[in-house]
Design a protein around this motif. Structure first.
Motif, PDB file in Angstrom:
ATOM      1  N   ILE A   1       3.366   1.472   5.159  1.00  0.00           N
ATOM      2  CA  ILE A   1       2.283   0.632   4.663  1.00  0.00           C
ATOM      3  C   ILE A   1       1.930   1.057   3.243  1.00  0.00           C
ATOM      4  O   ILE A   1       2.179   2.196   2.820  1.00  0.00           O
ATOM      5  CB  ILE A   1       1.024   0.736   5.548  1.00  0.00           C
ATOM      6  N   GLU A   2       1.362   0.132   2.505  1.00  0.00           N
ATOM      7  CA  GLU A   2       0.909   0.447   1.156  1.00  0.00           C
ATOM      8  C   GLU A   2      -0.391   1.248   1.210  1.00  0.00           C
ATOM      9  O   GLU A   2      -1.209   1.069   2.121  1.00  0.00           O
ATOM     10  CB  GLU A   2       0.688  -0.837   0.355  1.00  0.00           C
ATOM     11  N   LYS A   3      -0.571   2.106   0.264  1.00  0.00           N
ATOM     12  CA  LYS A   3      -1.798   2.888   0.115  1.00  0.00           C
ATOM     13  C   LYS A   3      -2.108   3.728   1.352  1.00  0.00           C
ATOM     14  O   LYS A   3      -3.253   3.861   1.769  1.00  0.00           O
ATOM     15  CB  LYS A   3      -2.988   1.974  -0.198  1.00  0.00           C
TER      16      LYS A   3
ATOM     17  N   GLY B   1      -5.728   6.392   2.623  1.00  0.00           N
ATOM     18  CA  GLY B   1      -6.168   5.078   2.176  1.00  0.00           C
ATOM     19  C   GLY B   1      -6.926   4.339   3.261  1.00  0.00           C
ATOM     20  O   GLY B   1      -7.050   4.796   4.403  1.00  0.00           O
ATOM     21  N   ALA B   2      -7.415   3.149   2.920  1.00  0.00           N
ATOM     22  CA  ALA B   2      -8.247   2.364   3.831  1.00  0.00           C
ATOM     23  C   ALA B   2      -7.534   2.000   5.138  1.00  0.00           C
ATOM     24  O   ALA B   2      -8.162   2.044   6.205  1.00  0.00           O
ATOM     25  CB  ALA B   2      -8.730   1.109   3.120  1.00  0.00           C
ATOM     26  N   PRO B   3      -6.231   1.627   5.126  1.00  0.00           N
ATOM     27  CA  PRO B   3      -5.579   1.263   6.402  1.00  0.00           C
ATOM     28  C   PRO B   3      -5.630   2.360   7.444  1.00  0.00           C
ATOM     29  O   PRO B   3      -5.807   2.074   8.646  1.00  0.00           O
ATOM     30  CB  PRO B   3      -4.147   0.950   5.975  1.00  0.00           C
ATOM     31  N   ALA B   4      -5.499   3.613   7.004  1.00  0.00           N
ATOM     32  CA  ALA B   4      -5.538   4.724   7.969  1.00  0.00           C
ATOM     33  C   ALA B   4      -6.935   4.879   8.565  1.00  0.00           C
ATOM     34  O   ALA B   4      -7.097   5.100   9.767  1.00  0.00           O
ATOM     35  CB  ALA B   4      -5.108   6.026   7.296  1.00  0.00           C
ATOM     36  N   HIS B   5      -7.969   4.753   7.718  1.00  0.00           N
ATOM     37  CA  HIS B   5      -9.341   4.851   8.220  1.00  0.00           C
ATOM     38  C   HIS B   5      -9.661   3.708   9.166  1.00  0.00           C
ATOM     39  O   HIS B   5     -10.369   3.896  10.164  1.00  0.00           O
ATOM     40  CB  HIS B   5     -10.327   4.852   7.045  1.00  0.00           C
TER      41      HIS B   5
END
Length: 301
Positions: free
Chosen positions: A275-277, A289-293
């Motif tokens: 995934i990006e970021k 990044g935001a996707p992990a959170h």
């Protein structure tokens, strides 16, 4: 088998749940009986309650029952675990198959020695290698119209595949003395040791498949889930099994629900590997990044 398992516990809470299973199955337990998701859920409820009561063997038994009811295990597999007569029949079948193969091998060697008295070990090796390769081309001829292989034959092919896996995993002796020693070892080896060989080979194959999916930039969550199916050991804990039931609340379906040995539920939430970021840098520091959170928050919810 459910009725027999009921006799193995004195815990009333477990027996009540087993009675619920028997009610779903219906009177006589033959012909058309209650099955499907209600039966699978009821069997898993017995396994959960057995764990809470500390009866791990009974919990594993009902997890296997649930696996059969859910179409994940063949009935023969259950019988090999819990039916002594069925297990003996299976072992006798395997012994006869091995004996048949050895008899054919001896006949081939007799023919080779009769036709070529000066034949060497290399000649015998080449002969058997050719026979092994030729079996891949054997068939019963062309059928008339479309023929679908019955499920019972698919099951036999699976059994042969397991036999082949065991035999290919065993060390190959390099001398007559080594062969004798290997024979002595195998004579004292129980089914558990062979099962460990199969499990080790399966885990290696599972890891290789998972790594290939993770490294592929376009792999989806579904592809990851397929590789992790029945591979609960990857998550590092001693889990009883992955539960077939995935929905416990009206608005949430779990990716991988794992039943732990203490009766608690371990929830795995899957996301794509690439995934990006995934990692970002803020003020000179690396952070998620935001996707992990978002994934963490989803699992917490």
């Amino acid at each position: 088998m459910v009725e027999e398992a009921r006799k193995l516990t004195e815990q009333m809470s477990v027996r009540e749940r087993i009675d619920s299973v028997l009610r779903i199955m219906g009177d006589g337990f033959g012909g058309t009986y209650g099955k499907g998701r209600p039966l699978v859920d009821a069997l898993e409820d017995v396994a959960q309650e057995s764990l809470l009561c500390g009866d791990f063997a009974l919990a594993q038994r009902f997890q296997r029952f649930a696996g059969y009811a859910g179409g994940k295990l063949y009935l023969d597999t259950l019988e090999n675990y819990y039916d002594e007569e069925a297990r003996q029949r299976s072992e006798e079948y395997m012994r006869r198959m091995v004996s048949l193969g050895v008899d054919r091998a001896v006949a081939v060697l007799d023919t080779l020695c009769a036709e070529h008295p000066d034949a060497s070990a290399a000649d015998a090796h080449a002969l058997f290698r050719g026979i092994a390769r030729s079996t891949e081309h054997l068939s019963i001829g062309d059928g008339e119209g479309g023929i679908q292989l019955p499920a019972k034959y698919l099951k036999h092919l699976q059994q042969f595949g397991h036999m082949e896996l065991v035999l290919r995993t065993l060390p190959r002796p390099a001398s007559a003395e080594a062969a004798r020693m290997m024979s002595d070892v195998l004579a004292e080896t129980d089914a558990g040791a062979l099962a460990q060989l199969i499990e080790l080979r399966a885990r290696r194959a599972g890891l290789a498949s998972l790594r290939a999916v993770v490294d592929h930039s376009d792999s989806s969550e579904g592809a990851l889930h397929a590789c992790l199916k029945n591979q609960e050991w990857i998550f590092g804990g001693a889990y009883v099994a992955e539960l077939a039931r995935r929905q416990y609340t009206p608005d949430t379906i779990l990716d991988i629900p794992l039943l732990r040995g203490d009766g608690s539920l371990h929830v795995v939430e899957l996301k794509r590997a690439n995934i990006e970021k995934l990692i970002i840098r803020r003020s000179g520091h690396l952070m998620l990044g935001a996707p992990a959170h978002q994934a963490v928050s989803q699992a917490q919810n």
